[in-house]
Write a protein that holds these residues in place. Structure first.
Motif, mmCIF file in Angstrom:
data_model
loop_
_atom_site.group_PDB
_atom_site.id
_atom_site.type_symbol
_atom_site.label_atom_id
_atom_site.label_comp_id
_atom_site.label_asym_id
_atom_site.label_seq_id
_atom_site.Cartn_x
_atom_site.Cartn_y
_atom_site.Cartn_z
ATOM 1 N N UNK A 139 0.830 -1.217 0.000
ATOM 2 C CA UNK A 139 0.000 0.000 0.000
ATOM 3 C C UNK A 139 0.862 1.264 0.000
ATOM 4 N N UNK A 140 1.981 1.230 0.724
ATOM 5 C CA UNK A 140 2.885 2.381 0.718
ATOM 6 C C UNK A 140 3.516 2.556 -0.669
ATOM 7 N N UNK A 141 3.859 1.439 -1.301
ATOM 8 C CA UNK A 141 4.451 1.484 -2.640
ATOM 9 C C UNK A 141 3.440 2.014 -3.657
ATOM 10 N N UNK A 142 2.188 1.616 -3.480
ATOM 11 C CA UNK A 142 1.153 2.074 -4.415
ATOM 12 C C UNK A 142 0.950 3.588 -4.296
ATOM 13 N N UNK A 143 1.079 4.097 -3.101
ATOM 14 C CA UNK A 143 0.942 5.548 -2.917
ATOM 15 C C UNK A 143 2.038 6.288 -3.691
ATOM 16 N N UNK A 144 3.251 5.726 -3.694
ATOM 17 C CA UNK A 144 4.329 6.343 -4.484
ATOM 18 C C UNK A 144 4.090 6.140 -5.979
ATOM 19 N N UNK A 145 3.666 4.951 -6.347
ATOM 20 C CA UNK A 145 3.424 4.648 -7.757
ATOM 21 C C UNK A 145 2.306 5.520 -8.332
ATOM 22 N N UNK A 146 1.379 5.895 -7.474
ATOM 23 C CA UNK A 146 0.277 6.742 -7.939
ATOM 24 C C UNK A 146 0.790 8.080 -8.482
ATOM 25 N N UNK A 147 1.849 8.575 -7.879
ATOM 26 C CA UNK A 147 2.420 9.835 -8.379
ATOM 27 C C UNK A 147 2.905 9.690 -9.813
ATOM 28 N N UNK A 148 3.398 8.492 -10.141
ATOM 29 C CA UNK A 148 3.902 8.233 -11.502
ATOM 30 C C UNK A 148 2.738 8.138 -12.492
ATOM 31 N N UNK A 149 1.768 7.290 -12.168
ATOM 32 C CA UNK A 149 0.676 7.043 -13.120
ATOM 33 C C UNK A 149 -0.209 8.279 -13.277
ATOM 34 N N UNK A 150 -0.323 9.074 -12.233
ATOM 35 C CA UNK A 150 -1.248 10.203 -12.306
ATOM 36 C C UNK A 150 -0.737 11.315 -13.224
ATOM 37 N N UNK A 178 1.546 2.116 -21.116
ATOM 38 C CA UNK A 178 2.357 0.891 -21.108
ATOM 39 C C UNK A 178 3.599 1.009 -21.995
ATOM 40 N N UNK A 179 3.514 1.891 -22.992
ATOM 41 C CA UNK A 179 4.656 2.074 -23.882
ATOM 42 C C UNK A 179 5.628 3.152 -23.429
ATOM 43 N N UNK A 180 5.376 3.728 -22.284
ATOM 44 C CA UNK A 180 6.208 4.847 -21.818
ATOM 45 C C UNK A 180 7.202 4.387 -20.744
ATOM 46 N N UNK A 181 8.282 5.149 -20.550
ATOM 47 C CA UNK A 181 9.224 4.829 -19.470
ATOM 48 C C UNK A 181 8.549 4.847 -18.098
ATOM 49 N N UNK A 182 7.464 5.615 -17.974
ATOM 50 C CA UNK A 182 6.776 5.684 -16.681
ATOM 51 C C UNK A 182 6.218 4.336 -16.260
ATOM 52 N N UNK A 183 5.903 3.478 -17.226
ATOM 53 C CA UNK A 183 5.337 2.167 -16.876
ATOM 54 C C UNK A 183 6.353 1.330 -16.095
ATOM 55 N N UNK A 184 7.594 1.341 -16.541
ATOM 56 C CA UNK A 184 8.636 0.595 -15.820
ATOM 57 C C UNK A 184 8.808 1.147 -14.404
ATOM 58 N N UNK A 185 8.696 2.463 -14.289
ATOM 59 C CA UNK A 185 8.841 3.071 -12.959
ATOM 60 C C UNK A 185 7.674 2.678 -12.045
ATOM 61 N N UNK A 186 6.467 2.722 -12.605
ATOM 62 C CA UNK A 186 5.263 2.295 -11.877
ATOM 63 C C UNK A 186 5.428 0.861 -11.369
ATOM 64 N N UNK A 187 5.832 -0.016 -12.283
ATOM 65 C CA UNK A 187 5.993 -1.422 -11.919
ATOM 66 C C UNK A 187 7.131 -1.647 -10.923
ATOM 67 N N UNK A 188 8.154 -0.805 -11.004
ATOM 68 C CA UNK A 188 9.289 -0.996 -10.082
ATOM 69 C C UNK A 188 8.872 -0.738 -8.631
ATOM 70 N N UNK A 217 5.612 -1.293 -7.365
ATOM 71 C CA UNK A 217 4.641 -2.263 -6.845
ATOM 72 C C UNK A 217 4.936 -3.714 -7.213
ATOM 73 N N UNK A 218 5.678 -3.924 -8.312
ATOM 74 C CA UNK A 218 5.942 -5.284 -8.791
ATOM 75 C C UNK A 218 6.568 -6.218 -7.759
ATOM 76 N N UNK A 219 7.481 -5.738 -6.920
ATOM 77 C CA UNK A 219 8.125 -6.645 -5.960
ATOM 78 C C UNK A 219 7.164 -7.314 -4.982
ATOM 79 N N UNK A 220 5.950 -6.787 -4.875
ATOM 80 C CA UNK A 220 5.000 -7.353 -3.918
ATOM 81 C C UNK A 220 3.986 -8.294 -4.567
ATOM 82 N N UNK A 221 4.058 -8.446 -5.890
ATOM 83 C CA UNK A 221 3.093 -9.309 -6.587
ATOM 84 C C UNK A 221 3.371 -10.780 -6.275
ATOM 85 N N UNK A 222 2.344 -11.506 -5.926
ATOM 86 C CA UNK A 222 2.449 -12.960 -5.753
ATOM 87 C C UNK A 222 2.383 -13.635 -7.117
#
Lengths: 99, 99
Positions: free
Chosen positions: A19-30, A67-77, A79-84
């Protein structure tokens, strides 16, 4: 408006970090073109499962633009580590008069 | 607030009838105790699939109050005939600051 609908299952005992990671990732996607809003909700029956709802102006703003932008990799970086497992992502179109 | 999240797959070629039935069914559910809002969206990747999102004040307003009331049978009588299979229903709790 198109709604991105993602079911995200996170690793056990990682929900606070996720949830903390998603709050940071939100800044990227928004900052992405066509982004409208983001909501994160946690499963009642399955607490390791999250529902992520993102409004986009068009389908392509998500699937091509973001998905085609550099921001996508940043977004995933963030939150991705927490995906099961890989998130299940699809899209929904509001029904006129009912959405 | 608790979000009811339902994935409803309808019979092929029934989407117009289903959407009209849902508009009538909304009148029933919107009178239920604890009802907040309803949204219906249609799948982009799978057009026979709908996403129904209903906000309730509490989980029990849906699972006990509404489902245990005569209104539930009336709600289902409107939309049930168009179901291809049983809806998949679960619930989500907004994450503070992210929903």
């Amino acid at each position: 408006m198109i709604l991105e609908h993602a079911i995200i299952t996170v690793r056990p005992d990682s929900h606070r970090e996720f949830e903390a990671a998603l709050a940071k990732a939100r800044e990227v996607i928004s900052a992405a073109h066509g982004f409208g809003s983001l909501r994160l909700l946690r499963g009642v029956e399955a607490p390791d499962r999250y529902l992520l709802l993102v409004e986009w102006a068009t389908l392509e703003d998500h699937t091509v633009g973001f998905r085609g932008s550099p921001a996508f990799a940043e977004w995933r970086s963030h939150i991705g580590p927490f995906f099961e497992s890989q998130p299940e992502v699809d899209h929904y179109d509001p029904v006129a008069g009912l959405a």
